[in-house]
Enzyme design. Structure first.
Site, PDB file in Angstrom:
ATOM      1  N   ARG A  73       0.865  -1.188   0.000  1.00 58.13           N
ATOM      2  CA  ARG A  73       0.000   0.000   0.000  1.00 58.13           C
ATOM      3  C   ARG A  73       0.900   1.236   0.000  1.00 58.13           C
ATOM      4  O   ARG A  73       1.745   1.398   0.885  1.00 58.13           O
ATOM      5  CB  ARG A  73      -0.899  -0.004   1.234  1.00 58.13           C
ATOM      6  CG  ARG A  73      -1.705   1.275   1.423  1.00 58.13           C
ATOM      7  CD  ARG A  73      -2.619   1.165   2.646  1.00 58.13           C
ATOM      8  NE  ARG A  73      -3.420   2.345   2.865  1.00 58.13           N
ATOM      9  CZ  ARG A  73      -3.157   3.294   3.757  1.00 58.13           C
ATOM     10  NH1 ARG A  73      -2.084   3.213   4.537  1.00 58.13           N
ATOM     11  NH2 ARG A  73      -3.952   4.330   3.913  1.00 58.13           N
ATOM     12  N   HIS A 118      -2.820  11.072   0.456  1.00 54.88           N
ATOM     13  CA  HIS A 118      -2.340  10.870   1.821  1.00 54.88           C
ATOM     14  C   HIS A 118      -1.735  12.198   2.313  1.00 54.88           C
ATOM     15  O   HIS A 118      -0.532  12.312   2.528  1.00 54.88           O
ATOM     16  CB  HIS A 118      -1.308   9.730   1.839  1.00 54.88           C
ATOM     17  CG  HIS A 118      -1.019   9.141   3.190  1.00 54.88           C
ATOM     18  ND1 HIS A 118      -1.139   7.799   3.471  1.00 54.88           N
ATOM     19  CD2 HIS A 118      -0.593   9.697   4.347  1.00 54.88           C
ATOM     20  CE1 HIS A 118      -0.788   7.554   4.731  1.00 54.88           C
ATOM     21  NE2 HIS A 118      -0.452   8.695   5.285  1.00 54.88           N
ATOM     22  N   GLU A 163      -7.145   8.599   6.189  1.00 55.78           N
ATOM     23  CA  GLU A 163      -7.503   9.248   7.454  1.00 55.78           C
ATOM     24  C   GLU A 163      -8.086  10.659   7.255  1.00 55.78           C
ATOM     25  O   GLU A 163      -7.490  11.654   7.681  1.00 55.78           O
ATOM     26  CB  GLU A 163      -6.299   9.274   8.397  1.00 55.78           C
ATOM     27  CG  GLU A 163      -5.732   7.885   8.642  1.00 55.78           C
ATOM     28  CD  GLU A 163      -4.753   7.800   9.810  1.00 55.78           C
ATOM     29  OE1 GLU A 163      -4.401   8.850  10.374  1.00 55.78           O
ATOM     30  OE2 GLU A 163      -4.355   6.669  10.169  1.00 55.78           O
ATOM     31  N   ASN A 305      -7.409   2.155   9.706  1.00 52.87           N
ATOM     32  CA  ASN A 305      -6.076   2.305  10.290  1.00 52.87           C
ATOM     33  C   ASN A 305      -6.272   2.388  11.797  1.00 52.87           C
ATOM     34  O   ASN A 305      -7.086   3.192  12.264  1.00 52.87           O
ATOM     35  CB  ASN A 305      -5.406   3.604   9.845  1.00 52.87           C
ATOM     36  CG  ASN A 305      -5.156   3.658   8.347  1.00 52.87           C
ATOM     37  OD1 ASN A 305      -5.345   2.672   7.642  1.00 52.87           O
ATOM     38  ND2 ASN A 305      -4.716   4.807   7.867  1.00 52.87           N
ATOM     39  N   TYR A 307      -4.206   1.998  15.811  1.00 52.33           N
ATOM     40  CA  TYR A 307      -2.924   1.849  16.501  1.00 52.33           C
ATOM     41  C   TYR A 307      -3.028   1.585  17.992  1.00 52.33           C
ATOM     42  O   TYR A 307      -2.115   1.063  18.588  1.00 52.33           O
ATOM     43  CB  TYR A 307      -2.076   3.110  16.291  1.00 52.33           C
ATOM     44  CG  TYR A 307      -1.484   3.192  14.900  1.00 52.33           C
ATOM     45  CD1 TYR A 307      -0.207   2.715  14.645  1.00 52.33           C
ATOM     46  CD2 TYR A 307      -2.207   3.716  13.845  1.00 52.33           C
ATOM     47  CE1 TYR A 307       0.346   2.765  13.373  1.00 52.33           C
ATOM     48  CE2 TYR A 307      -1.667   3.781  12.565  1.00 52.33           C
ATOM     49  CZ  TYR A 307      -0.388   3.301  12.338  1.00 52.33           C
ATOM     50  OH  TYR A 307       0.139   3.349  11.078  1.00 52.33           O
ATOM     51  N   GLU A 373      -3.605  -0.033   8.128  1.00 51.94           N
ATOM     52  CA  GLU A 373      -2.413   0.392   8.871  1.00 51.94           C
ATOM     53  C   GLU A 373      -2.516  -0.115  10.295  1.00 51.94           C
ATOM     54  O   GLU A 373      -3.571   0.001  10.926  1.00 51.94           O
ATOM     55  CB  GLU A 373      -2.293   1.919   8.953  1.00 51.94           C
ATOM     56  CG  GLU A 373      -1.650   2.575   7.782  1.00 51.94           C
ATOM     57  CD  GLU A 373      -1.427   4.073   8.016  1.00 51.94           C
ATOM     58  OE1 GLU A 373      -1.171   4.490   9.162  1.00 51.94           O
ATOM     59  OE2 GLU A 373      -1.535   4.803   7.029  1.00 51.94           O
TER      60      GLU A 373
END
Ligand code: NOJ
Length: 481
Positions: A73, A118, A163, A305, A307, A373
Site C-alpha cells: 500500500r 495521503h 484518514e 487504520n 494503533y 495500517e
C-alpha cells in the site's frame, strides 16, 4: 486455521518516503511549505530527501520481494503528477515513476494498493482555500479520474483518502498539521463535508467509467482507536464512549457505509451546541436527500487504520472555550496499564483492537474489513534489533486479528503493517521509526536494513499466523480478552 487469500502487506505514503521534493517538475505540496518553515518539525526535519524512494524504486521493490508480501500500500503524490493540482499541469515524469513502481510490483506478483491522497495537497490548491473550498471536489475528481485511466489496468485496490479525520480535525481544527488552521467549531465540519462528497464522486466515477473494464474496488482508509468507557456500569460513560467513536469513525463511516448522513449523536450534539450559541443553523452542514442517496454505499470494503485504545469519560463542556471535547463532551485518557511505544499515546491494546473490529462489524452490517495500517514505533536509536516489538506487541496484535476473524465472525480480509521502512514521521520527523526496515538517514544513499521484526513478520505471513498462536497462554487462546 489457514487464511487462504488473506492479504498480508506493508504500507508507506508518498511524502514520507519519496523525497525528490522538487525533482523533475514536481510541484510543492502543503507539507513542503510547512516543513520548510523553521520550527515546524522536530530538528527542523523535512521530506526533501526522506528515504529517497523516488530515486530508489528498485531498492524498495527488492525489500518487498524479500519480505514476500502479497500487497504493497502506497500513495500517489498529487503534486508530482499534477504540479499545480490541475490536469493542465500534467508532469509525465511523475507518471513514469509510478508506472515503474506499479510495473515492478505486478512483475513481482505483489498487489498494488493505492491511496489517492495521503495528506500532501498541492500548495497551489491550498492557495485557493484547500479542502475548505468546495471546488476541491472537482480538482480531486479530475486527479482520480486521470489515475484510474492511467494506472487502473494494473491497480485494482483504490483508497480515496487516508484518514480524512486527520485532515479535517487535526489539520483544520487543532491546526497541528498543514495548513495549520485552528478553527475547531467550523472548519473541520466544512472540510469533512467536502471530503465525503469528493470521495462519493470519485466512487461514482469509477463505477460509471472504469469498474466494468478494470474490475477493481474503491474504498477509503478511515482511522479509529477503540475507546473503552471509564466505567462500564455507568450509562453516561458508555454513551460517551460510543459518542467518541461516532465523532471519529462514524463522522465518515456513517454516511458512506450506512445511510448517507452523519451519525445522530453528531447531529444532535453539534446542533444543540449551535442553538445554545444562538446560531441560526447547526455548524454541522447538512446533506440534501439527493446527496445522501449519492453518498450511501460508496465503498466496496471497510478500510481501517488503527494503533491503540483509549479510555473515555464524559465531561460537560457546554460552551467552554474550544477544546478537544468542545462538541462531543468527552475526554480521552491513555490506558497506562498497557505496553507503551516510542510514540506517546500509542499503547498496544490487543483486546481493544478486537473490540473495535467487532464494533465495526455490528455497526456497519458485517462488511469485509482490511486493516490498512497498524504497527508500533521504536525510537530512532533502535536500528535492527527491535526485539521488544518482535516478541511483544506485534505478536499479540497479529494474533488478535486472527482471533477476531475466527472467533467473532469478523470478515477480516487483510492486514497491512505500517510500515515497510522507517520514514518521515510527520511532526516527529525522523525521531521515531515505524519501519520493518531501518533506514540510515545520515547516509546519502539511505541504505535499508531489515530489522528483526521484518524477519518475524515474514514468518507470520508465511505461516498465515498459525504458528503464532497466543504463546503467552497455556490454552492457546488469548488471555487478554
Ligand atoms: C497514520 C498515518 O496514516 C501515517 O502516515 C503515519 O505515519 C502513521 N499513522 C503513524 O503515525
Amino acid at each position: 486455521m489457514a487464511l487462504w487469500g488473506f492479504e498480508w502487506g506493508v504500507s508507506s505514503s508518498a511524502y514520507q518516503v519519496e523525497g525528490g521534493w522538487n525533482a523533475d517538475g514536481k510541484g510543492a505540496s502543503v507539507w513542503d511549505t510547512f516543513t520548510h518553515k523553521p520550527g515546524s518539525i522536530v530538528n527542523n526535519a523535512n521530506g526533501d530527501v526522506a528515504c529517497d524512494s523516488y530515486h530508489r524504486a528498485d531498492e524498495d521493490l527488492y525489500m518487498l520481494r524479500a519480505l514476500r508480501v502479497k500487497s504493497y500500500r502506497f500513495s500517489l503524490s498529487w503534486p508530482r503528477i499534477f504540479p499545480d493540482g490541475s490536469r493542465a499541469s500534467l508532469n509525465q515524469q511523475g507518471v513514469n515513476y509510478y508506472n515503474k513502481l506499479i510495473n515492478g510490483l505486478v512483475a513481482s506478483n505483489i498487489t498494488p494498493m493505492v491511496t489517492l491522497h495521503h495528506w500532501d495537497l498541492p500548495q497551489a490548491l491550498q492557495d485557493i482555500g484547500g479542502w475548505e473550498n468546495v471546488s476541491m471536489i472537482n480538482y480531486f475528481d479530475e486527479f482520480c479520474d486521470f489515475c484510474f485511466a492511467t494506472f487502473g489496468d494494473r491497480v485494482k485496490f483504490w483508497m480515496t483518502f487516508n484518514e480524512p479525520y486527520v485532515i479535517a480535525w487535526v489539520a483544520h481544527g487543532q491546526g497541528l498539521l498543514p495548513p495549520g488552521i485552528k478553527n475547531p467549531g467550523y472548519a473541520p465540519y466544512q472540510v469533512a463535508h467536502n471530503l465525503i462528497k469528493a470521495h462519493a464522486k470519485v466512487y461514482h466515477i469509477y463505477d460509471e467509467r472504469y469498474r466494468k473494464t478494470q474490475g477493481g474496488l474503491v474504498s477509503i482508509s478511515l482511522n479509529a482507536d477503540w475507546v473503552e468507557p471509564k466505567d462500564v456500569d455507568v450509562f453516561r460513560e458508555v454513551a460517551a464512549a460510543d459518542r467518541a467513536l461516532q465523532f471519529r469513525l462514524g463522522w465518515f463511516a456513517h454516511p458512506i457505509f450506512k445511510n448517507g448522513d452523519y451519525p445522530d449523536a453528531m447531529k444532535w450534539m453539534v446542533g444543540n451546541k449551535s442553538e445554545l450559541q444562538g446560531l441560526p443553523a447547526s455548524r454541522l452542514p447538512a446533506f440534501t436527500d439527493e446527496e445522501k442517496e449519492y453518498i450511501q454505499g460508496t465503498a466496496d470494503v471497510f478500510c481501517i487504520n488503527t494503533y491503540t485504545s483509549e479510555i473515555v469519560h464524559h465531561v460537560t463542556s457546554l460552551l467552554s472555550p474550544p477544546s478537544y471535547d468542545y462538541d462531543q463532551d468527552v475526554r480521552e485518557a491513555e490506558m497506562d496499564d498497557s505496553p507503551a511505544t516510542a510514540m506517546k499515546g500509542l499503547r498496544v491494546v490487543p483486546w481493544g483492537l478486537r473490540r473495535l473490529l467487532n464494533w465495526i462489524k455490528e455497526e456497519y452490517g458485517n462488511p469485509e474489513i482490511y486493516i490498512t495500517e497498524n504497527g508500533m514505533s521504536t525510537d530512532s536509536k533502535t536500528t535492527v534489533d527491535d526485539t521488544d516489538r518482535e516478541t511483544g506487541a506485534e505478536n499479540m496484535n497479529c494474533h488478535l486479528f486472527l482471533l477476531a476473524h475466527n472467533l467473532d465472525g469478523v470478515k477480516l480480509k487483510g492486514y497491512i503493517a505500517w510500515s515497510l521502512l522507517d520514514s518521515f514521521e510527520w511532526l516527529n520527523g525522523y525521531s521515531i521509526g515505524f519501519g520493518l526496515h531501518h533506514v540510515d538517514f545520515n547516509h546519502p544513499e539511505r541504505p535499508r536494513t531489515p530489522k528483526r521484526s521484518a524477519h518475524y513478520y515474514y514468518d507470520i505471513m508465511r505461516n498465515n499466523a498459525a504458528a503464532h498462536r497466543a504463546p503467552w497462554s497455556r490454552s492457546g487462546s488469548c488471555s487478554c480478552c
